[in-house]
Write a protein that holds these residues in place. Structure first.
Motif, short mmCIF file in Angstrom:
data_model
loop_
_atom_site.label_atom_id
_atom_site.label_comp_id
_atom_site.label_asym_id
_atom_site.label_seq_id
_atom_site.Cartn_x
_atom_site.Cartn_y
_atom_site.Cartn_z
N GLU A 4 -16.68 -13.78 -7.65
CA GLU A 4 -15.46 -12.49 -8.17
C GLU A 4 -14.19 -12.83 -7.78
N ALA A 5 -14.14 -13.44 -6.36
CA ALA A 5 -12.81 -13.47 -5.73
C ALA A 5 -12.10 -14.50 -6.57
N ASN A 6 -12.86 -15.59 -6.80
CA ASN A 6 -12.20 -16.84 -7.52
C ASN A 6 -11.79 -16.49 -8.94
N SER A 55 -10.79 -13.77 -10.15
CA SER A 55 -9.69 -12.82 -9.90
C SER A 55 -8.38 -13.34 -9.99
N GLY A 56 -8.29 -14.78 -9.31
CA GLY A 56 -7.02 -15.49 -9.33
C GLY A 56 -6.44 -15.04 -8.00
N ARG A 57 -6.92 -14.10 -7.17
CA ARG A 57 -6.18 -13.85 -5.96
C ARG A 57 -6.40 -14.73 -4.98
N PHE A 58 -7.59 -15.35 -5.01
CA PHE A 58 -8.21 -16.29 -3.85
C PHE A 58 -8.42 -17.80 -4.20
N GLU A 72 -7.75 -18.06 4.43
CA GLU A 72 -8.02 -17.73 3.11
C GLU A 72 -9.47 -17.04 3.04
N ARG A 129 -9.37 -13.80 4.82
CA ARG A 129 -8.48 -12.74 4.05
C ARG A 129 -9.42 -12.04 2.90
N PHE A 130 -10.35 -13.30 2.32
CA PHE A 130 -11.26 -12.64 1.39
C PHE A 130 -12.37 -11.50 1.98
N GLU A 160 -10.57 -8.18 2.73
CA GLU A 160 -10.41 -7.36 1.50
C GLU A 160 -11.34 -7.12 0.58
N MET A 161 -12.49 -7.97 0.55
CA MET A 161 -13.54 -7.69 -0.56
C MET A 161 -14.66 -7.22 -0.04
#
Length: 432
Positions: free
Chosen positions: A207-209, A211-214, A263, A266-267, A270-271
């Motif tokens: 899901e993180a990938n 989303s483009g945010r990670f 990174e 951070r994931f 945040e998630m």
């Protein structure tokens, strides 16, 4: 300054440590040379879990014993050890505090009488024709050499074998190469994190990938609890492999691994539930390398040997670990030995085929890419170290080369030391 020894060992990783201790306990004057400022290599610098002590499956059969058991027992005397059952289907993992293991390695080496030379970088092999007779190295005191009756290459990268002109396969040049990983530890982690299952974590990575945010190169991997409350450890990052002598490449890999660690942290923060107030404690002092040079020995262990649970007459260590291939994609390829079987590693796989006076221990054993992906774990490397150190001591005592050590004599010695040689129980397949 020049040194003399009965046995000299290159590299103080888990294989080299056990090799040096075994050699010294068997009466050999032993010197161990290590580039770092502490002992243990990957076992203390990168990881906090020993795998391959147990075979996968419901029974969780223990397949590594002897001197490696003493290492675990010593850790338990100082600190808490967690046994995490069937982690990733690869058998029970033994999780410890790396700082405690550093102390244990120090204690065991000192008690055995091993001379330790830290902060010393190996520059090459001393040779007489095709016979390796010592090691050249450099440190702040200048250039030195050790001459010895038997030499053990536990460098991980087969540095001595390569310098002496021995035959080897180089992963990435002669086929596939497993990726590298920088590990990191996280503190102040909440209890909710312990309830996040592996599949949930991997789904959040995907899901993180999306989303483009990670940017997460690997959409699986692990974050696991440690003996210390609120501290979690990871094996998540994925960096392309590089040759051991490509200094610019390994320098880029170190930086890339640290960037990925930030990174992934951070994931998690945040998630993933439980990491909201977490802090990054630190990254591994150097990147974890899985595969570089593999020697070509008197026998090359292959994937068929592993999956057929083959047992060899000169088997010096037992392994039940699956083939675990950390390829360049976002997952990991696994191949399990049927029926929770186990195989043995032949002594011949520790002997470089065109060199004398030297044997190897650890992940640079003679194996194909697939077999290496099973045999490279810490427990198996420690078992190989016990065999290599014992064989080197026998060779030094008898004035012969490691290749000339009688197999029966070596196996009898390992048996007396409590090593598991795979002689009990019915094997799926046997080989000479």
């Amino acid at each position: 300054m020049d040194y003399q020894a009965d046995v000299v060992v290159a590299g103080a990783g888990s294989a080299g440590m056990v090799a040096a201790i075994a050699a010294a306990r068997n009466g050999a004057r032993t010197i161990l040379i290590e580039r770092g400022g502490f002992l243990g290599g990957i076992s203390t610098a990168v990881l906090d879990t020993m795998y391959a002590f147990y075979a996968p499956g419901d029974a969780q059969e223990k397949v590594v014993s002897g001197l490696p058991d003493e290492v675990v027992d010593r850790i338990e005397k100082y600190d808490v050890v967690l046994r995490r059952p069937n982690t990733f289907g690869s058998g029970t993992g033994i999780t410890y505090n790396p700082e405690t293991l550093k102390r244990v390695w120090d204690d065991l080496a000192e008690e055995a009488g091993v001379k330790i030379l830290l902060h010393s970088f190996i520059t090459g092999a001393v040779t007489e024709g095709s016979k390796v007779t010592g090691i050249r190295f450099v440190n702040k005191a200048g250039s030195h050499k050790v001459t010895a009756k038997a030499v053990i290459d536990a460098s991980g990268d087969a540095d001595l074998v390569a310098d002496a002109g021995g035959d080897f396969e180089l992963a990435g040049r002669d086929g596939a190469q497993q990726t590298l990983s920088t590990t990191f530890r996280i503190g102040n982690v909440g209890e909710r994190a312990l309830g996040v299952k592996k599949d949930e974590l991997h789904a959040l990575m995907r899901e993180a990938n999306k989303s483009g945010r990670f940017v997460l190169p690997r959409e699986e991997g692990s974050v696991h609890r440690t003996p210390d409350k609120g501290i979690m450890a990871t094996i998540m990052t994925r960096v392309p492999g590089t040759a051991p002598d490509d200094i610019e490449g390994i320098s880029r890999a170190e930086a890339q691994g640290r960037a990925q660690a930030q990174e992934y942290f951070r994931f998690l923060k945040e998630m993933v539930p439980g990491y909201e107030n977490s802090v990054l404690i630190g990254t591994s002092p150097w990147i974890g390398v899985r595969e570089t040079r593999r020697i070509l020995g008197d026998y090359q262990l292959n994937g068929e040997d592993v999956l057929a649970a083959r047992r060899f007459e000169d088997g010096i260590a037992r392994c039940g670990a699956p083939i675990e291939d950390h390829h360049a994609g976002r997952d990991t390829r696994w191949a399990y030995i049927p029926n929770s079987g186990t195989y043995t590693i032949p002594f011949r796989a520790l002997l470089p085929r065109n060199l004398d006076g030297i044997l190897v221990a650890g992940r640079c054993l003679s194996s194909t890419h697939d077999a290496h992906a099973s045999a490279r774990s810490i427990g198996t490397c420690m078992a190989m170290g016990q065999a290599a150190g014992s064989a080197a001591a026998l060779a030094a005592d008898k004035g012969i080369t490691p290749r000339q050590v009688p197999t029966d004599t070596l196996l009898a010695l390992l048996d007396r030391q409590g090593a598991d040689l795979g002689r009990r129980g019915k094997a799926a397949s046997d080989a000479a």
